[in-house]
Design a protein around this motif. Structure first.
Motif, short mmCIF file in Angstrom:
data_model
loop_
_atom_site.label_atom_id
_atom_site.label_comp_id
_atom_site.label_asym_id
_atom_site.label_seq_id
_atom_site.Cartn_x
_atom_site.Cartn_y
_atom_site.Cartn_z
N LYS A 28 0.83 -1.21 0.00
CA LYS A 28 0.00 0.00 0.00
C LYS A 28 0.86 1.26 0.00
O LYS A 28 1.83 1.37 0.74
CB LYS A 28 -0.94 0.01 1.20
N GLY A 29 0.49 2.20 -0.88
CA GLY A 29 1.20 3.47 -0.96
C GLY A 29 2.44 3.45 -1.83
O GLY A 29 3.11 4.47 -1.98
N LYS A 30 2.77 2.30 -2.41
CA LYS A 30 3.95 2.19 -3.27
C LYS A 30 3.50 2.12 -4.72
O LYS A 30 2.46 1.56 -5.03
CB LYS A 30 4.76 0.95 -2.91
N SER A 31 4.30 2.68 -5.61
CA SER A 31 4.01 2.64 -7.04
C SER A 31 5.01 1.70 -7.71
O SER A 31 6.20 1.99 -7.75
CB SER A 31 4.14 4.03 -7.65
N MET A 36 0.58 -14.00 5.29
CA MET A 36 1.87 -14.04 4.61
C MET A 36 1.62 -14.19 3.11
O MET A 36 1.83 -15.25 2.51
CB MET A 36 2.73 -15.19 5.14
N LYS A 37 1.12 -13.08 2.54
CA LYS A 37 0.81 -13.02 1.11
C LYS A 37 0.76 -11.56 0.72
O LYS A 37 0.48 -10.70 1.55
CB LYS A 37 -0.50 -13.72 0.81
N ILE A 38 1.11 -11.27 -0.53
CA ILE A 38 1.00 -9.91 -1.04
C ILE A 38 0.46 -9.93 -2.46
O ILE A 38 0.66 -10.88 -3.21
CB ILE A 38 2.34 -9.14 -1.01
N ALA A 39 -0.24 -8.85 -2.79
CA ALA A 39 -0.74 -8.60 -4.14
C ALA A 39 -0.15 -7.28 -4.58
O ALA A 39 -0.30 -6.27 -3.88
CB ALA A 39 -2.26 -8.54 -4.14
N VAL A 40 0.54 -7.27 -5.71
CA VAL A 40 1.23 -6.09 -6.21
C VAL A 40 0.78 -5.84 -7.65
O VAL A 40 0.83 -6.76 -8.47
CB VAL A 40 2.76 -6.27 -6.17
#
Length: 125
Positions: free
Chosen positions: A49-52, A118-122
């Motif tokens: 969140k908040g990263k491009s 323990m997972k991320i969506a980018v």
């Protein structure tokens, strides 16, 4: 004969320009350490969140390989915390993964880890 040398020069210049462009594209890729100093840990799902992010950026996953892994999955795999047959498992503890344009999903497949965040969506532009 002079025309032949001119053609060779044009080809050489074109190749050189392509190499310079490729160099700048590679040099412009950002490197992100997933989870920051804490690394690839539980409750890291909010880290993006908040990263491009851009296609070609690199995610670095730092973790204890005896306790975790990283698996690239689809949205369905992300939502269900399951890795499909044939999924690529990363297990070095210092994995570097280049983002593709669009959605990128990663989970840990150790029992209960994905379900514990323990997972991320980018999404990469």
């Amino acid at each position: 004969m002079a025309q032949g040398r001119g053609s060779a020069m044009a080809v050489t210049v074109t190749i050189l320009l392509c190499m310079i462009q490729l160099h700048f594209e590679i040099a412009s890729a950002a490197i992100y350490t997933v989870g920051g100093r804490g690394g690839w840990i539980f409750n890291v799902a909010g880290w993006p969140k908040g990263k491009s992010f851009k296609a070609g950026d690199v995610l670095v996953f730092n973790y204890n390989p005896a306790a975790h892994n990283v698996v690239g999955v689809s949205k369905a795999g992300y939502n269900s915390c399951t890795a499909p047959r044939g999924a690529k498992f990363f297990t070095s503890g210092k994995d570097r993964i280049k983002l593709k344009r669009g959605q990128n999903f990663f989970i840990c497949t150790f029992a209960g880890h994905c379900q514990s965040g323990m997972k991320i969506a980018v999404t990469a532009a």
